[in-house]
Enzyme design. Structure first.
Site, PDB file in Angstrom:
ATOM      1  N   SER A  12       0.815  -1.211   0.000  1.00 33.51           N
ATOM      2  CA  SER A  12       0.000   0.000   0.000  1.00 33.51           C
ATOM      3  C   SER A  12       0.854   1.268   0.000  1.00 33.51           C
ATOM      4  CB  SER A  12      -0.957  -0.038   1.195  1.00 33.51           C
ATOM      5  OG  SER A  12      -1.903   0.989   1.146  1.00 33.51           O
ATOM      6  N   ASP A  17      -2.493   6.456  -3.449  1.00 35.70           N
ATOM      7  CA  ASP A  17      -1.367   5.801  -2.795  1.00 35.70           C
ATOM      8  C   ASP A  17      -0.846   4.699  -3.711  1.00 35.70           C
ATOM      9  OD1 ASP A  17      -3.431   3.976  -2.505  1.00 35.70           O
ATOM     10  OD2 ASP A  17      -2.829   3.338  -0.505  1.00 35.70           O
ATOM     11  N   ASP A  30      -1.055   1.515  -4.026  1.00 35.98           N
ATOM     12  CA  ASP A  30      -1.878   0.444  -4.592  1.00 35.98           C
ATOM     13  C   ASP A  30      -3.268   0.924  -5.016  1.00 35.98           C
ATOM     14  OD1 ASP A  30      -2.959   0.712  -2.001  1.00 35.98           O
ATOM     15  OD2 ASP A  30      -3.521  -1.396  -1.928  1.00 35.98           O
ATOM     16  N   ASP A  80      -5.932   2.422  -3.464  1.00 36.96           N
ATOM     17  CA  ASP A  80      -7.190   2.362  -2.719  1.00 36.96           C
ATOM     18  C   ASP A  80      -7.372   3.547  -1.765  1.00 36.96           C
ATOM     19  OD1 ASP A  80      -5.396   1.664  -0.731  1.00 36.96           O
ATOM     20  OD2 ASP A  80      -6.299  -0.276  -0.274  1.00 36.96           O
TER      21      ASP A  80
END
Length: 450
Positions: free
Chosen positions: A108, A247, A249, A251
């Site tokens: 993430s 960010d 990834d 989400d």
């Protein structure tokens, strides 16, 4: 019963240490393959179940992808590979391709030297705790290998990014477009770098991108939703109408108005909620977390919109939404769930819902953001040597005294960190000086008990 390997968002750590090693991840793939796919019943019918794997842009993704692939194949599971793809894209593609599960290789918003593994069910939702515990139980058993005729095969999904771009665009009304808007996108050198720009460009916006040249080592480095200064600077330099930061990834989302002011997840959630409410399309209320700013709760109350808090973590926001049969919730970190659009938090889709609200209202992001000035929030971390009883009388007395002083204009929250030996003392309210003083007073009492 607690979990041995899984945290609040899958398994995460520094690459090469503890759990994030090829050996462990291969065994994890094997264990997950057996638990998530109904393996025995599927093989009995002569059918190979399939698991979809996506990843962000970290250099270690290649290694971990290969390890997962080996473990799944050994368990007799076929593998669908998407390459770099946002976490919510994997959730969508798992459903669209009728896979039995989805796996994301990502840490993430963490630096490149960390990585992790997240799982999605066949329905595109995060796994419940009991399924994660079942995977952990399987991990403790010896790993075996299917006979050669029953090993899984791997194939690449070449049109994965195009499928996801079209899915994102489908969540934006057909009678609206983004023409006339100049938008700066910060892709954090992460998984959105090749899918976010086409989404906004094809909907009509003039798009400028930063953080869109991943090299395996620069993900989240001084860019993205956790480092919005780069976006704030770019929006002003480009004289753009607004900026959107993702960010690593994809989400989490933050946005920046034309004046360079940052809007966090709470403010974006409020814009979306109010837009849906004004059209009579808000189903139920809004879910937040223990860290959601009190200003959002008060603002929703003025419109008689119900609000409830879940534990910190988007998985718990999702659980609360499902329990209440609501559709909208999120975190101040930028995880926003809109369940009539997607099964998981999706930064691109959340940003599109904010832009839809702007287009319908005719207002700028600056004007919309000013509708929710956030209360000052002070967080003090207190390091502890051992587990601390937060119900101890001196600590509870300090909390009650602070709450009495705030007299309904603020709140106090104490919680133990899930990853560090620390107690997090949070105080928020309308008076910044008072909030700071109360947080320091409570933190001192906690230190004395530690």
């Amino acid at each position: 019963m607690g979990r041995k390997y899984f945290g609040t968002d899958g398994i995460r750590g520094k690459v090469g240490e503890s759990l994030i090693t090829p050996d462990f991840v291969m065994r994890l793939g094997y264990a997950a393959g057996r638990v998530l796919t109904g393996l025995e019943s599927n093989l009995a019918k002569g059918a190979h179940p399939a698991v979809l794997i996506g990843k962000d842009t970290r250099i270690s993704g290649y290694m971990l992808e290969a390890a997962l692939e080996a473990g799944l194949s050994a368990a007799g599971v076929d593998i669908l590979l998407t390459g770099p793809m946002p976490t919510p894209a994997v959730a969508y593609l798992t459903r669209a391709l009728r896979a039995q599960a989805g796996i994301v290789i990502s840490a993430s918003h963490n630096p490149y030297y960390d990585n992790g593994i997240k799982f999605f069910s066949a329905q595109g939702t995060k796994l419940p705790d009991e399924v994660e515990r079942a995977i952990e139980a399987e991990l403790d058993k010896p790993m075996q290998v299917m006979e050669s005729a029953k090993l899984g095969k791997a194939r690449r999904i070449d049109d994965a990014s195009g499928r996801y771009v079209e899915f994102c665009k489908s969540t934006f009304p057909n009678n609206l477009d983004l023409r006339g808007l100049k938008i700066v996108l910060d892709c954090a050198h992460g998984a959105t770098y090749h899918v976010a720009p086409p989404v906004f460009h094809e909907l009509g916006a003039e798009v400028v991108t930063i953080g869109s040249h991943p090299d395996g080592l620069n993900i989240n480095y001084e860019v993205g939703s956790t480092h919005p200064q780069a976006l704030q600077k770019a929006v002003i330099e480009q004289q753009a109408d607004l900026g959107i930061a993702f960010d690593g990834d994809g989400d989490r989302v933050m946005m920046v108005d034309a004046k360079g002011r940052l809007l966090d997840g709470d403010q974006l959630l409020y814009i979306i909620a109010l837009s849906l409410y004004s059209k009579g399309k808000l189903k139920g209320g809004v879910a937040g977390t223990l860290m959601t700013n009190l200003a959002l709760e008060h603002a929703l109350a003025r419109h008689q919109i119900p609000f409830e808090r879940a534990k910190v973590g988007d998985r718990y926001v999702l659980e609360l939404l499902q329990q209440k049969n609501w559709q909208l919730g999120g975190e101040n970190s930028g995880h926003i769930l809109i369940l009539d659009k997607h099964t998981s938090g999706d930064a691109i889709i959340a940003a599109l819902q904010v832009l839809q609200a702007l287009k319908v209202s005719g207002k700028s992001l600056a004007e919309m953001g000013e509708a929710l000035p956030l209360y000052p929030q002070v967080l003090v971390n207190v390091t502890t040597k051992a587990k601390l009883d937060l119900a101890a009388e001196p600590i509870q007395r300090a909390v009650k005294d602070a709450e009495k002083t705030l007299n309904g204009t603020g709140r106090v929250l104490l919680r133990a960190s899930g990853t560090e030996p620390k107690i997090r003392v949070m105080v928020e309210g309308q008076d910044a000086v008072l909030v700071r003083n109360l947080a320091e007073e409570i933190a001192e009492v906690v230190r004395q008990q530690a």
